[in-house]
Structures are given as structure tokens and as C-alpha cells.
Design a protein around this motif. Sequence first.
Motif, short mmCIF file in Angstrom:
data_model
loop_
_atom_site.label_atom_id
_atom_site.label_comp_id
_atom_site.label_asym_id
_atom_site.label_seq_id
_atom_site.Cartn_x
_atom_site.Cartn_y
_atom_site.Cartn_z
N PRO A 1 0.57 26.22 47.96
CA PRO A 1 0.22 27.60 48.32
C PRO A 1 -0.88 27.73 49.36
O PRO A 1 -0.80 28.60 50.23
CB PRO A 1 -0.21 28.21 46.98
N CYS A 2 -1.90 26.89 49.30
CA CYS A 2 -2.97 27.00 50.28
C CYS A 2 -2.64 26.31 51.59
O CYS A 2 -3.28 26.55 52.61
CB CYS A 2 -4.28 26.44 49.71
N GLY A 3 -1.65 25.42 51.59
CA GLY A 3 -1.22 24.74 52.79
C GLY A 3 -1.98 23.49 53.15
O GLY A 3 -1.64 22.82 54.13
N ASN A 4 -2.98 23.13 52.36
CA ASN A 4 -3.82 21.96 52.69
C ASN A 4 -3.46 20.72 51.89
O ASN A 4 -4.17 19.71 51.96
CB ASN A 4 -5.29 22.30 52.46
N GLY A 5 -2.39 20.79 51.11
CA GLY A 5 -2.03 19.66 50.27
C GLY A 5 -1.22 18.61 50.97
O GLY A 5 -0.15 18.22 50.50
N TRP A 6 -1.69 18.11 52.09
CA TRP A 6 -1.02 17.03 52.82
C TRP A 6 -2.04 15.97 53.18
O TRP A 6 -3.25 16.21 53.16
CB TRP A 6 -0.34 17.58 54.07
N GLN B 1 -4.52 13.21 52.52
CA GLN B 1 -5.32 12.96 51.33
C GLN B 1 -5.51 14.21 50.49
O GLN B 1 -5.87 14.13 49.31
CB GLN B 1 -6.69 12.40 51.73
N GLY B 2 -5.28 15.37 51.08
CA GLY B 2 -5.36 16.61 50.33
C GLY B 2 -6.74 16.96 49.84
O GLY B 2 -6.89 17.67 48.84
N SER B 3 -7.77 16.50 50.54
CA SER B 3 -9.14 16.74 50.08
C SER B 3 -9.54 18.21 50.16
O SER B 3 -10.42 18.66 49.42
CB SER B 3 -10.12 15.90 50.91
N ASP B 4 -8.91 18.97 51.05
CA ASP B 4 -9.26 20.39 51.19
C ASP B 4 -8.37 21.30 50.36
O ASP B 4 -8.53 22.53 50.41
CB ASP B 4 -9.14 20.81 52.66
N CYS B 5 -7.43 20.74 49.60
CA CYS B 5 -6.51 21.54 48.81
C CYS B 5 -7.21 22.14 47.59
O CYS B 5 -7.94 21.43 46.88
CB CYS B 5 -5.30 20.70 48.38
N THR B 6 -7.01 23.40 47.35
CA THR B 6 -7.62 24.09 46.21
C THR B 6 -6.59 24.47 45.15
O THR B 6 -6.91 25.23 44.23
CB THR B 6 -8.32 25.37 46.70
N CYS B 7 -5.38 23.96 45.26
CA CYS B 7 -4.30 24.33 44.34
C CYS B 7 -4.27 23.40 43.14
O CYS B 7 -4.39 22.18 43.27
CB CYS B 7 -2.95 24.30 45.05
N SER B 8 -4.07 23.97 41.98
CA SER B 8 -3.91 23.18 40.77
C SER B 8 -2.48 22.67 40.66
O SER B 8 -1.58 23.10 41.40
CB SER B 8 -4.24 24.03 39.54
N VAL B 9 -2.26 21.76 39.72
CA VAL B 9 -0.91 21.23 39.52
C VAL B 9 0.05 22.34 39.11
O VAL B 9 1.20 22.39 39.55
CB VAL B 9 -0.95 20.12 38.45
N THR B 10 -0.43 23.25 38.29
CA THR B 10 0.42 24.36 37.85
C THR B 10 0.79 25.26 39.02
O THR B 10 1.94 25.72 39.12
CB THR B 10 -0.31 25.19 36.78
N MET B 11 -0.17 25.52 39.90
CA MET B 11 0.12 26.36 41.06
C MET B 11 1.18 25.72 41.95
O MET B 11 2.09 26.40 42.44
CB MET B 11 -1.16 26.61 41.85
N ARG B 12 1.08 24.40 42.13
CA ARG B 12 2.08 23.73 42.96
C ARG B 12 3.46 23.76 42.30
O ARG B 12 4.47 23.96 42.97
CB ARG B 12 1.67 22.27 43.20
N ARG B 13 3.47 23.56 40.98
CA ARG B 13 4.74 23.57 40.27
C ARG B 13 5.39 24.95 40.36
O ARG B 13 6.59 25.07 40.58
CB ARG B 13 4.52 23.18 38.81
N ASN B 14 4.62 26.00 40.19
CA ASN B 14 5.16 27.36 40.29
C ASN B 14 5.60 27.67 41.71
O ASN B 14 6.57 28.41 41.93
CB ASN B 14 4.12 28.37 39.82
N TYR B 15 4.87 27.12 42.69
CA TYR B 15 5.17 27.39 44.09
C TYR B 15 6.56 26.85 44.45
O TYR B 15 7.40 27.57 45.00
CB TYR B 15 4.10 26.75 44.96
#
Length: 516
Positions: A357-362, A364-378
Motif C-alpha cells: 500500500p505505501c509503495g516502498n516495499g521493494w 530491502q524495504g527499509s522505508d516500508c510502513t506496511c504490516s503483514v496484514t496490510m500487505r495481505r489485504n492489499y
Amino acid sequence: MSLGRTRAVGLSGVNGFVVEVEAHVAGGLPGFVISGLGDSAVKQAPERIKAVSSLVPDMLVNQRRVTVNLSPAGRRKVGTGFDLAIFVAVAAAMRIVPRQVVEDVVHIGELGLDGSVRGVTGVLPAAHAAFLAGVRHVVVPAVNAAEARLVSGLKVHPVSDVRELVQRYGDLARGRAVTAVEEPAPDGSLAPRPTTDLSDVLGQTEAKVALEIAAAGGHHLLLAGPPGAGKTMLAERLPALLPPLDEAQSMSVTAIHSVLGFLDEVRLITRPPFVAPHHGASQAAIIGGGSGHIRPGAITQANCGVLFLDETPEFDKAVLQALRTPLERGSVTIARAQESVTFPARFQLVLAANPCPCGNGWGQGSDCTCSVTMRRNYFGKLSGPLLDRVDLQVHVQPPGLSLAAQPPGESTRQVAARVAAARAVQRERWRGLLIDGWALNAYVPGSLLRSPAWRLPSSALAPLDRALDRGSISLRGYDRSLRSAWTIADLSGLQRPGRDQVELALSLRRQAGIAA
């Protein structure tokens, strides 16, 4: 008995049907009744016609009992385009215009209270339906005349005011020359459309290969990657890689745009359309529907072209699930209590998704603020059955700074030439197998590719067989990978795909790494 007849055209979806308009005028208690299953716009036509009739000498509609029937009475009539035909039928019943002349003429148009004949949508499919029904003369609003003339073999008579029309019919009955109506000049102020080229996209070798395969075989495509990687740029360049539409496809696409009121330029659309709805669009806007009048949706507007869903996981899940049936059938049927309408929907689907959802999960993903649940729902909105219908699923890597100084890649013209050559091979191969006018690998039944005549050697199919045994792909995925492999072979100039082409097709189906 004062009875007048003429013709109109009704629209059901994007297809027209000829309507017989009968008008009976008699003495007695004044009134104006319209039968024949018309919508609210048709039911309001008497008030417009009463006002307009006062402008024509000896046409005292307000002092007569008028009964109008629209036949076939069991089919729903929608819109204001019946106004002109109803007016002419009433005028014929009152001997204002010659009865024998107007009986075989189709009249289309909306009436203004000042007697003007205003333009309506859907004139092209209406005129085409009239021609197919054997009608050779059609009267349309002057602003719609150029659109109606796209139907070859049809004599189009533009009209801008009912008084002019009555006078012209009177001159015709008396054997006088009919004065031609001056049509509005076409607007030449349209700005040229900006051109985009595939060479504008830096890097993205794998994604460009997938784009070329999708264009050559008519395959659906998923582009997954971080924001700014070029997913939208790639999708926007797909229509330019596709060959021009043939005559039947051009007529179909132009008719759809006419019904929607999106026909900006009065000419046949010869390039595949590109439709990119916002992720907040409703199911009726995407699939089609609406209350009262059923309208085509974005998937029908994209018929014979590309439907691009940017930020796909942000779309409503019900909207995405509703795409599954049109992707298989190439059409969509909208059913209501009073009617059921089928729209064409043979399009190429291009999906784009961020890694989270935040777009930063690529990376190393150090800037990603999404939880595992958020990614799963996304990604949960991208269900397995939907992704199973997408042949090519690739990951788009962000280009590095070093690519900025490199020379541009292949141009759209170079890639489009290979796509055209590959499609020519497919047309020859599947000459006897046409689906909605298409002969592409993406539409070939899997049972045919697995038949003895077209089945590949076991050595070539080994990667697919192992994936099917492990359960990593379904039988649908097996067939779709086979179709992609045939397209890769066509682009490579091979008679049949081998193991390398099958492995590439399978890898392109898994590269995005999205687990539904």
C-alpha cells in the motif's frame, strides 16, 4: 380514419432495431397517448411535440385526440431520439406531410421547443441498423449527419428545424426541387494528440519483452513494481504496438463511442482504444449497467483495445471479480427485471500494482510502513481466479541512474513491425478458427493445443507438466502458458515452440511474485 406511419430506430445496448411509428389522429376529447414500452423521455415527447406543432400551420395537435404506437410494442424504447419520428407520423396522419413518402424513411432526432432538431447519441449504430433492415433514406439532425454518413450506401438527409423538414416534404410532394440544408462545418480546432514511443521507457528489458508478447498474441498482462518504475508508461504504449482495426472492428468500436457520446471526431476509429478508469469507479462504470437505462461500461469502451487498471488493488474487490466472465467470453450481459442487454467486451487487460500500500516495499524495504496484514489485504483483492486469467505477470524493476545516459531502446515502429508479422503468422495458422473476428493465440482453446495435431513433444512440455504436478499452476494456467509459448515462437520465427519458449512463458507467468 387519419393514420400516419414512419420509422425510427431503437437501441438495445450498442445494437439498433427498426421501430414502426404509427399515429392515429381523431376528434373527441383532446389527448396525446404513446404506447409501446417507452421510457420517461419517450413519455414526455407529447409535450415537446405539442409545443412544436403550434409552429406549423394547420397542425392543431392540441385540439385532437392523438394515439401513437411504437412497434414492436414489447421492446423497450429509450431516449429522445424518437421525437422527430413521432412528430412526422402525426403530421402524416394530419396530411401535413405526404404519407407515402415518409412511410419508408427513418427519422432520428430530439425536438426543441423552438422547433429545432437537436443531436442525439447513438446515431451511427442506429443508421447502421436502418441500413441492414433495408432502409435507404434516413433523416437525422444536421449535427449528426456526418456520423450517419459513415454507413456507406445510406442516403442521409440532415435537418435542423421541423419547419424546414415540413417545407421540404411539401416541395417533394409538389414536384419541386428540394433545398439542401447547410450543415455545420466540422470543428478544426482539435489539438494534435501527443505521441508516445516505446523508446521513451528507460531500461525495463524484461517488461518490454512481456509487452511485445502481449501485443503479438493478445495476452493479458500484470505489471508489478514500485512507484515510478514505468508501469503506466509501458501500458500506455501497448495500443501503438497493436495493428489497426479492420472495417468490422472499426464500425463496432465507433458505434460504442457513439452510444456513449464519446465520438469526438466524426470518423471511423481505426486505432485500438485505450481506456484507463480511476480506481474509485463503480461496478456499473466498469462493467456496465445503471438504473433505468443500461449503459456500456469501461470494458465495452475498451472493446478491440486495451483496458488499463492502474493501482489495481485499490479497485473494489467486487469490480475485479466481475471481470472474470468477460475475460473468458469476450462479452458481458447486464440483466434487469425488464430487459437483458449484451455488450461486446473483447479487450486486453493490463493490471498495474505496487509492492504494498505505501509503495516502498521493494528492495530491502527499509522505508516500508506496511504490516503483514496490510500487505495481505492489499493483494487479497487480486484473487487467484483473476490472476489465473492473466497470461503474463512480470516485475518491473526501478531503473538505475546509469540508464539515463544510455541511448534509447527500440522504437514503437520497430516492435510493432514484429508484432504485425507474428499476428500474420497466427492468422494463417488459425485461419478456420475465428473468435469475434480474431485469430490470435490468446483465444485458441487449450483443448486444441493439447490435441494430437498441435501437441508439443514431451521434452518441450516437461516444465509445464512438472508445474502442473506440483500444483503451482492450474490447468487453465497450463493452457495459457502454452498460448504464450506459441506467441514467443511466432516472434522468434519458429514453426513450433520448443522447451526454451515454454520455459520463458512459464517464467513470465511467475515473475511478479504476487501470491493471491
